[in-house]
Enzyme design. Structure first.
Site, mmCIF file in Angstrom:
data_model
loop_
_atom_site.group_PDB
_atom_site.id
_atom_site.type_symbol
_atom_site.label_atom_id
_atom_site.label_comp_id
_atom_site.label_asym_id
_atom_site.label_seq_id
_atom_site.Cartn_x
_atom_site.Cartn_y
_atom_site.Cartn_z
ATOM 1 N N HIS A 1 89.366 -4.013 42.264
ATOM 2 C CA HIS A 1 90.326 -3.347 43.138
ATOM 3 C C HIS A 1 90.246 -3.920 44.545
ATOM 4 O O HIS A 1 89.265 -4.564 44.914
ATOM 5 C CB HIS A 1 90.091 -1.832 43.150
ATOM 6 C CG HIS A 1 88.742 -1.432 43.642
ATOM 7 N ND1 HIS A 1 87.597 -1.555 42.882
ATOM 8 C CD2 HIS A 1 88.341 -0.891 44.828
ATOM 9 C CE1 HIS A 1 86.565 -1.126 43.562
ATOM 10 N NE2 HIS A 1 86.979 -0.719 44.760
ATOM 11 N N ARG B 1 84.730 9.371 47.720
ATOM 12 C CA ARG B 1 84.418 8.542 46.563
ATOM 13 C C ARG B 1 83.172 9.040 45.852
ATOM 14 O O ARG B 1 82.185 9.413 46.489
ATOM 15 C CB ARG B 1 84.206 7.079 46.978
ATOM 16 C CG ARG B 1 84.093 6.149 45.762
ATOM 17 C CD ARG B 1 83.967 4.716 46.179
ATOM 18 N NE ARG B 1 82.591 4.249 46.058
ATOM 19 C CZ ARG B 1 82.220 2.992 46.257
ATOM 20 N NH1 ARG B 1 83.119 2.084 46.591
ATOM 21 N NH2 ARG B 1 80.963 2.641 46.146
ATOM 22 N N HIS C 1 87.128 -6.787 44.584
ATOM 23 C CA HIS C 1 85.743 -6.641 44.134
ATOM 24 C C HIS C 1 85.633 -5.643 42.990
ATOM 25 O O HIS C 1 86.534 -4.833 42.747
ATOM 26 C CB HIS C 1 84.839 -6.184 45.286
ATOM 27 C CG HIS C 1 85.152 -4.816 45.811
ATOM 28 N ND1 HIS C 1 86.265 -4.534 46.571
ATOM 29 C CD2 HIS C 1 84.489 -3.631 45.684
ATOM 30 C CE1 HIS C 1 86.277 -3.267 46.904
ATOM 31 N NE2 HIS C 1 85.209 -2.684 46.360
ATOM 32 N N ASP D 1 82.816 -2.711 42.146
ATOM 33 C CA ASP D 1 81.856 -2.011 43.000
ATOM 34 C C ASP D 1 80.401 -2.385 42.703
ATOM 35 O O ASP D 1 79.966 -2.379 41.551
ATOM 36 C CB ASP D 1 82.024 -0.497 42.852
ATOM 37 C CG ASP D 1 83.258 0.009 43.570
ATOM 38 O OD1 ASP D 1 83.642 -0.590 44.588
ATOM 39 O OD2 ASP D 1 83.836 1.011 43.116
#
Length: 273
Positions: free
Chosen positions: A249, A264, A95, A97
């Site tokens: 990723h 994150r 995907h 993000d």
């Protein structure tokens, strides 16, 4: 500062820098390497949350993730974790993000806090290369198309379920939908990249899911060919910065029975064009 490529398609490790103490010249060099290699990696960066946030602010503007609450005192830093008893990992499919936002993020950063004794690598794929490898006829077909991206598709894949149970925000359970060009132009490099992904893209604008499926399935398989990818093995203190505008990723879920904890930060982007 040394920049070392880790694969033919994308990815580079940068050595010889302390992200807590960067000059403007070093920061300029880091950004140039990031734009060239799409994803860059640093080792042995044991940053505190304030230090991590300070580095992120030199790259872009940190924003909150829509479905998961941030850590105490830092709403823009979320935990990406899989605990020993859990089987589903966060975001465990290919995907880009939050493509279901009207203005998807420019970039994401991940800092490794705890890692399993083996496994837990992350794969990255180059969407410039995926687009450029298509035939001229396919490029002409895709150029005018828009993709409908939905957060509900990620819910179906169950890649967020454990985190939503424990750390969900008040937006958890709501569907977010946005339409973006299938082929987007990177605002900084001017290069074209494929911008559909398995986790979020449901169909093309003006078509049903069933009508869209054959072409989307071809693109989903095409864009993750091994020659378009790199693989990164984490250590505690490893930091990755990737460009969501031209890279995808996929965190590999191969460490059942062990804990993996990352922090994150998501950086604000603009509307794809």
């Amino acid at each position: 500062m040394k920049v070392r490529r880790i694969a033919g398609a994308l990815g580079a490790e940068i050595d010889g820098v302390d992200l807590r103490d960067l000059t403007d010249a070093q920061m300029k060099e880091i950004r140039a390497a990031w734009l060239e290699h799409l994803v860059i990696f640093f080792r042995k960066q044991t940053l505190t949350p304030p230090e991590y946030m300070a580095f992120a602010q030199r790259v872009g503007r940190p924003i909150e993730y829509p479905f998961v609450k941030g850590i105490a005192g830092f709403p823009e830093i979320i935990e990406v974790k899989k605990l020993e008893h859990e089987k589903v990992n966060f975001g465990g499919v290919w995907h880009s993000d939050t493509a279901y936002l009207e203005a998807p993020p420019m970039a994401s950063m991940l800092l490794a806090r705890e890692i399993p004794p083996f496994g837990g690598d992350t794969l990255f794929a180059n969407m410039y290369a995926a687009y450029e490898a298509l035939s001229d006829g396919m490029k002409r077909l895709l150029e005018p198309l828009y993709a409908v991206n939905s957060s509900a598709k990620a819910d179906v894949t169950r890649t967020r379920e454990d985190r939503l149970k424990t750390d969900g925000s008040d937006k958890a359970g709501k569907e977010l939908v946005a339409e973006h060009p299938v082929v987007r132009t990177h605002p900084e490099t001017g290069r074209k990249a494929l911008y559909v992904n398995f986790a979020h893209t449901a169909r093309f604008r003006g078509m049903t899911e069933q009508e869209s499926a054959p072409l989307l399935n071809f693109l989903f398989q095409h864009q993750i060919k091994p020659e378009f990818t790199c693989r990164f093995s984490w250590q505690v203190g490893s930091l990755a910065l990737w460009d969501n505008r031209c890279a995808q990723h996929n965190p590999v879920n191969d460490y059942h029975g062990y804990k993996r904890l990352m922090h994150r930060i998501t950086l604000e982007g603009d509307r794809p064009r």
